[in-house]
Design an enzyme around this catalytic site. Structure first.
Site, PDB file in Angstrom:
ATOM      1  N   ARG A 152      11.854   2.348   3.041  1.00  0.00           N
ATOM      2  CA  ARG A 152      11.129   1.529   3.985  1.00  0.00           C
ATOM      3  C   ARG A 152      12.099   0.448   4.440  1.00  0.00           C
ATOM      4  NH1 ARG A 152       5.653   1.226   5.564  1.00  0.00           N
ATOM      5  NH2 ARG A 152       5.100  -0.898   6.084  1.00  0.00           N
ATOM      6  N   HIS A 161       6.796   6.492  11.183  1.00  0.00           N
ATOM      7  CA  HIS A 161       6.208   6.455   9.860  1.00  0.00           C
ATOM      8  C   HIS A 161       5.587   7.841   9.632  1.00  0.00           C
ATOM      9  CE1 HIS A 161       4.592   5.040   6.242  1.00  0.00           C
ATOM     10  NE2 HIS A 161       3.780   4.091   6.652  1.00  0.00           N
ATOM     11  N   ARG A 180       0.819  -1.212   0.000  1.00  0.00           N
ATOM     12  CA  ARG A 180       0.000   0.000   0.000  1.00  0.00           C
ATOM     13  C   ARG A 180       0.859   1.272   0.000  1.00  0.00           C
ATOM     14  NH1 ARG A 180      -1.696   2.137   4.187  1.00  0.00           N
ATOM     15  NH2 ARG A 180      -0.844   0.323   5.213  1.00  0.00           N
ATOM     16  N   THR A 181       1.838   1.318   0.886  1.00  0.00           N
ATOM     17  CA  THR A 181       2.683   2.508   0.957  1.00  0.00           C
ATOM     18  C   THR A 181       3.478   2.664  -0.340  1.00  0.00           C
ATOM     19  OG1 THR A 181       2.845   2.166   3.328  1.00  0.00           O
ATOM     20  CG2 THR A 181       4.399   3.711   2.369  1.00  0.00           C
ATOM     21  N   LYS A 234      22.584 -10.508  -2.193  1.00  0.00           N
ATOM     22  CA  LYS A 234      23.928 -10.956  -2.588  1.00  0.00           C
ATOM     23  C   LYS A 234      24.979 -10.400  -1.641  1.00  0.00           C
ATOM     24  CE  LYS A 234      22.595 -10.807  -7.463  1.00  0.00           C
ATOM     25  NZ  LYS A 234      22.363  -9.580  -8.236  1.00  0.00           N
TER      26      LYS A 234
END
Ligand code: ZN
Lengths: 157, 300
Positions: B99, B127, B49-50, B78
């Site tokens: 994020r 947030h 959603r974000t 990696k």
């Protein structure tokens, strides 16, 4: 306390850390990395008499002047300590330790999911949010660290 | 404003500027464009959603979007460090939206790149763009953020949306804030030390239902409970159903940062008090306003 008394077991050159709250003097060599394996010659005087502190501890270190980073470490443990720089048996400089507003790299954040505990490049950084009692706040994750937690971490507990 | 890492980084004036600009984007009266700019979305932890909301906001402004939706897509798997990934992706872009599962990751990113950084959620920490959306929604409903009674419900210890809302409200003058959480999921004491508004901490939604204007519900995760029985026992006190809706004042609203699991009963969706879908939709205009402000959109 007079300078004469301070230098009773006179050191020729070096640093005398005075006015350490009684009981905290023994941790100072540890946090400065001074031990049987280092070259340092040092004395810890525990429970010395003090006119205005009652009892205090004193640490004398020969042939060594503390660096900025080391003075910050001392300030974290003993916020009222006085640093005396000794040259040729004379006190050439005398000042109080000053805890900076930010503590960079000296402590580990207590939050295991803080980025500073998870990225090799992220060095820790704390803001001093209170001086008495001492409270630091991680600049990254905002988690606090109190006096006891700081003391335990620095003394390796 | 360069970076948006924590709610503390934004002044009330900046927040109000974003709200005013979001209004224009919502109405379609804004003429600004980010054509030629590149927005990097670096989502080390998935959040559909974000991600989509930032993606839509950037594209609506005419910007290009690059990046990844989870660390499975990247060279992190990696063995590339977070710092290196940020250095590289930011060298391709004009700003980076991050994020990450670790607390403080976005703040750290500002040290390895000169480009603006937007925190789209860092661990259990913050947030900040979510709380802009939350308070923008409050403003569109009530015409103001000040003077209202808020009830913030759920996991206030680990929930970053709740943390950011609690901090962002310090820039305003809420009448009162009720923090509704089980004892072991209450706000950390350090977070409360700098709060300038009136608040209290309560156990049950019903204790404050008839007082609140805004009921802000967040998820309580089962995993936070050591004992499943305890979770089952407590669950009911944090579930919003028609019983809670009827106890609320007639003009009160219910919000949720979504996704919800079962803390809001589906039957509540039909109530005019339920504003969480409208809140989610506000994500795009608010993030457009933010990107526009950070990247300096040009009038077309
Ligand atoms: Zn931290």
């Amino acid at each position: 306390m007079s300078e004469d008394k301070l230098t009773i077991s006179k050191i020729r050159d070096g640093t005398v850390i005075d006015h350490i709250a009684a009981g905290k003097g023994l941790i100072i060599p540890h946090i400065l990395g001074m031990n049987v394996d280092s070259e340092d010659i040092f004395t810890v005087l525990v429970n010395a008499q003090s006119s205005h502190m009652g009892k205090k501890d004193i640490v004398k270190i020969q042939n060594r002047e503390l660096k900025e980073k080391e003075l910050n470490l001392v300030a974290l443990i003993a916020s009222d300590a006085t640093i005396n720089i000794i040259k040729n048996f004379k006190v050439t400089d005398k000042r109080k330790v000053v805890l900076p507003k930010h503590i960079e790299g000296l402590l580990k954040c207590l939050n295991s999911s803080c980025i500073t505990n998870n990225d090799p490049e992220a060095t820790t950084s704390f803001d001093v949010v209170s001086r008495a009692p001492l409270v630091l706040q991680c600049s990254y994750c905002s988690i606090d660290m109190n006096e006891l937690e700081i003391l335990n971490q620095l003394s390796g507990k | 404003m360069k970076n948006v890492i924590s709610s503390a980084d934004l002044s009330r004036k900046e927040i109000e500027g974003i709200f005013a600009s979001a209004d224009k984007f919502k109405k379609g009266t804004a003429k600004t464009s980010l054509k030629g700019k590149i927005v990097a979305l670096a989502f080390f932890e998935p959040s559909t959603r974000t991600y989509n909301s930032f993606d839509a906001a950037a594209k609506k402004l005419g910007a290009e979007v690059i990046g990844f939706k989870s660390d499975i897509d990247t060279s992190i798997t990696k063995g590339e460090s977070f710092a290196d990934t940020i250095r590289i992706i930011s060298s391709y872009a004009d700003c980076v939206v991050i994020r990450h599962k670790f607390d403080g990751a976005a703040r750290f990113a500002t040290q390895v790149t000169q480009k603006p950084v937007i925190n789209a959620g860092d661990g259990k920490h913050e947030h900040p763009t979510q709380s802009l959306i939350d308070l923008y929604t409050v403003k569109t409903v009530f015409g103001r953020v000040d003077g209202l009674v808020y009830g913030i419900v759920g996991d206030l210890k680990y929930g970053r949306a709740a943390h950011s809302l609690i901090y962002t409200l310090t820039k305003f003058k809420p009448k009162r804030v009720h923090m509704v959480a089980p004892k072991h999921l209450r706000v950390e004491k350090e977070a409360l030390s700098s709060i300038g508004y009136e608040y209290d901490e309560v156990d049950d939604i019903m204790d404050v239902a008839n007082d609140v204007d805004v009921l802000y519900v967040t998820r309580i995760q089962k995993e936070r409970f050591a004992d499943e029985l305890e979770y089952e026992k407590l669950k009911g006190s944090y579930k919003v159903d028609n019983g809670v809706v009827n106890a609320l004042k007639s003009n009160a609203i219910i919000m949720h940062p979504l996704p919800r699991v079962n803390e809001i009963d589906r039957e509540v969706d039909k109530s005019s008090k339920a504003r969480y879908f409208e809140q989610a939709a506000n994500g795009v205009p608010v993030r457009m306003a933010l990107l526009d402000s950070i990247l300096g959109g040009k009038n077309e």
